[in-house]
Design a protein around this motif. Structure first.
Motif, PDB file in Angstrom:
ATOM      1  N   GLN A  31       0.849  -1.202   0.000  1.00 54.12           N
ATOM      2  CA  GLN A  31       0.000   0.000   0.000  1.00 54.12           C
ATOM      3  C   GLN A  31       0.879   1.244   0.000  1.00 54.12           C
ATOM      4  N   SER A  32       0.669   2.164   0.937  1.00 55.02           N
ATOM      5  CA  SER A  32       1.426   3.424   0.835  1.00 55.02           C
ATOM      6  C   SER A  32       2.912   3.289   1.136  1.00 55.02           C
ATOM      7  N   ASN A  38      -1.102  10.836  -1.839  1.00 52.26           N
ATOM      8  CA  ASN A  38      -1.573  10.150  -3.049  1.00 52.26           C
ATOM      9  C   ASN A  38      -1.306  10.938  -4.326  1.00 52.26           C
ATOM     10  N   GLU A  68      -8.741  -2.063  -5.577  1.00 50.84           N
ATOM     11  CA  GLU A  68      -8.282  -0.665  -5.477  1.00 50.84           C
ATOM     12  C   GLU A  68      -8.838   0.143  -6.638  1.00 50.84           C
ATOM     13  N   TYR A  87       1.425   9.940   7.554  1.00 51.13           N
ATOM     14  CA  TYR A  87       0.131  10.605   7.483  1.00 51.13           C
ATOM     15  C   TYR A  87       0.116  11.823   8.416  1.00 51.13           C
ATOM     16  N   GLY A 125       1.446   2.239   5.777  1.00 55.16           N
ATOM     17  CA  GLY A 125       0.425   1.967   4.765  1.00 55.16           C
ATOM     18  C   GLY A 125      -0.823   1.406   5.419  1.00 55.16           C
ATOM     19  N   VAL A 126      -1.966   1.469   4.713  1.00 49.54           N
ATOM     20  CA  VAL A 126      -3.225   1.009   5.314  1.00 49.54           C
ATOM     21  C   VAL A 126      -3.270  -0.484   5.587  1.00 49.54           C
TER      22      VAL A 126
HETATM   23  N1  GLU Z   1      -4.412   2.245  -1.961  1.00 45.96           N
HETATM   24  C1  GLU Z   1      -4.570   3.223  -1.020  1.00 45.96           C
HETATM   25  C2  GLU Z   1      -5.034   4.536  -1.624  1.00 45.96           C
HETATM   26  O1  GLU Z   1      -4.471   4.983  -2.580  1.00 45.96           O
HETATM   27  C3  GLU Z   1      -3.311   3.445  -0.294  1.00 45.96           C
HETATM   28  C4  GLU Z   1      -3.646   3.915   1.023  1.00 45.96           C
HETATM   29  C5  GLU Z   1      -2.519   3.953   1.971  1.00 45.96           C
HETATM   30  O2  GLU Z   1      -1.868   2.945   2.278  1.00 45.96           O
HETATM   31  O3  GLU Z   1      -2.267   5.070   2.424  1.00 45.96           O
HETATM   32  O4  GLU Z   1      -5.930   5.161  -1.152  1.00 45.96           O
END
Ligand code: GLU
Length: 462
Positions: free
Chosen positions: A107-108, A157, A203, A288, A305-306
């Motif tokens: 993920q992130s 993002n 996703e 974050y 990451g999430v």
């Molecule tokens: N796939 C997620 C998104 O783009 C990633 C989120 C994350 O891990 O912050 O929203």
């Protein structure tokens, strides 16, 4: 190990370790083995350190707060009890505890890797002509650009979607994916790197917010000439769906800790510039809306990451991958954050911990045997020749003034044992006073450690 396997295969009957087999086994690893026997590793007492990591792991396991991400079924399926930590030092020492072999999506956590690869293949200036380097102060997925209409930084993002369009811009989709996977595998020392197609599809299906960000950036002409916004988004979703385990992830983190050279294979994967930039941005923007607090309390570059992963880098020491799916309100793994905080409260890994004078925290990097012998020699010699200023210098550099030689003599013994007349002439009295003062300070600082010899026990020697 490959050589041992081959030797076992080639042998008929029982395998005996003879000189030849020993040579074949250690041949390729001789440097590593010499480092091990000489205790030259970055963390010399690795088993002691690993035991402390296990203790932190257990304490943190008690945390039951947080909620597993459920916006897609591929994340919701994970048990909240999963908890793993792996670490890999810059010289390849490894330790893992808990669920460290189970694959999960980056993920992130892929964002710093995307950015590092983009800088590695072009350069800092070019990448930052498209994306900023300031923390946004906003949620990671808001529709927001900076004053120059650029995404705030590569860890949100918008920045990561844009960077997807900068990587191998002339290649087709399959080539781009292969290229990125190769890079990640090299970072992970060829250990487990997979891909979850189900996560990728989910996703894409649920990615309205990311599509909105993409369209907004398209309207603001953020993308480089010729880039296709939908392709960039598609690539971004693929990258979020790359899988690692704690074990392989820790090698990736260690490659970042090691200036871009994978500690397992010795291969240079990323340029030093790309790594330095990446760590700087992880430090300021990687966690974050907790990034400022992380920089303050933990003082180390990290990215979460999430999926519940936290990629933590202790520059020049080691890489760590923590994984536990329950997340706090801002999206960071509850146990992962606790682990980072606990680690830094016990060890002086915070970027601004003073390595020379801070005595309350442990430094697992502390002197090896050779350094210790050198310190004993320096102390004894300074005490013998009445060199007070040298002794003060050692004390200020946090040398343990109570180090003992092979006969358990300290600098204080040596200074006090000198003939009185000689002592007056060469400042031994001053040395004795100085070392005595040091003892007093030292007693006030830390009551738990073994006490230095009392002056009256050596008075008879004067
Ligand atoms: N796939 C997620 C998104 O783009 C990633 C989120 C994350 O891990 O912050 O929203």
């Amino acid at each position: 190990m490959e050589k041992v396997r081959r030797a076992v295969k080639d042998s008929v009957g029982e395998v005996m370790m003879d000189r030849d087999l020993f040579h074949r086994c250690v041949g390729g690893n001789i440097v590593l083995l010499i480092q091990a026997f000489r205790k030259k590793f970055i963390i010399p007492e690795f088993d002691v350190f690993a035991r402390k990591i296990n203790e932190i792991y257990k304490t943190v396991q008690e945390q039951r707060d947080g909620k597993v991400a459920d916006y897609i079924p591929q994340l919701a399926k994970f048990s909240p009890n999963l908890w793993g930590v792996s670490l890999c030092t810059v010289d390849g020492q490894r330790h893992s505890v808990g669920d460290t072999k189970q694959p999960f999506c980056l993920q992130s956590c892929v964002k710093p890797l995307q950015y590092a690869i983009a800088v590695h293949e072009s350069d800092t200036e070019k990448v930052h002509s498209y994306v900023g380097m300031e923390p946004s102060g906003l949620k990671f997925n808001v529709l927001s650009l900076d004053e120059e209409d650029k995404p705030h930084n590569p860890m949100v993002n918008a920045g990561a979607i844009l960077i997807s369009s900068l990587i191998k811009p002339l290649a087709n989709k399959a080539e781009k994916f292969d290229y990125f996977m190769e890079f990640v595998k090299k970072m992970a020392g060829q250990e487990y790197v997979g891909f979850s197609n189900a996560t990728f599809q989910s996703e894409k299906e649920t990615g309205d917010r990311n599509f909105a960000i993409g369209y907004y950036m398209k309207e603001k002409r953020c993308f480089p000439p010729g880039a296709d916004m939908i392709d960039a988004l598609d690539f971004y979703f693929q990258l979020c769906s790359i899988e690692v385990t704690c074990e392989s992830g820790s090698v990736m983190a260690a490659t970042l800790a090691n200036g871009g050279i994978c500690p397992i294979t010795g291969e240079r994967v990323l340029s030093a510039e790309a790594v330095r930039n990446t760590l700087s941005l992880m430090h300021s923007c990687g966690m974050y809306d907790f990034s400022g607090q992380m920089a303050f309390h933990v003082g180390l570059p990290a990215k979460s990451g999430v999926s519940g992963a936290i990629l933590l880098v202790i520059p020049n020491v080691m890489g760590v991958m923590c994984w536990s799916p329950p997340l706090d309100k801002v999206g960071n793994s509850v146990r992962g954050i606790h682990f980072c905080q606990e680690l830094v409260s016990q060890f002086n890994f915070h970027n601004y911990d003073n390595l020379r004078h801070f005595v309350k925290k442990q430094d697992p990097r502390r002197q090896d045997g050779d350094d210790r012998n050198k310190s004993v020699f320096n102390l004894m010699f300074a005490a013998f020749s009445g060199d007070v200023s040298a002794l003060r210098r050692f004390a200020l550099s946090s040398v343990d003034m109570d180090l003992k030689d092979y006969d358990s003599r300290t600098a204080l013994h040596i200074a006090a044992a000198e003939d009185f007349t000689y002592a007056m002439q060469f400042g031994h009295e001053e040395v004795v006073k100085m070392l005595q003062e040091y003892q007093e300070d030292w007693k006030q600082q830390d009551g738990e450690v073994e006490q230095p010899p009392k002056l009256d026990t050596i008075e008879g020697m004067i």
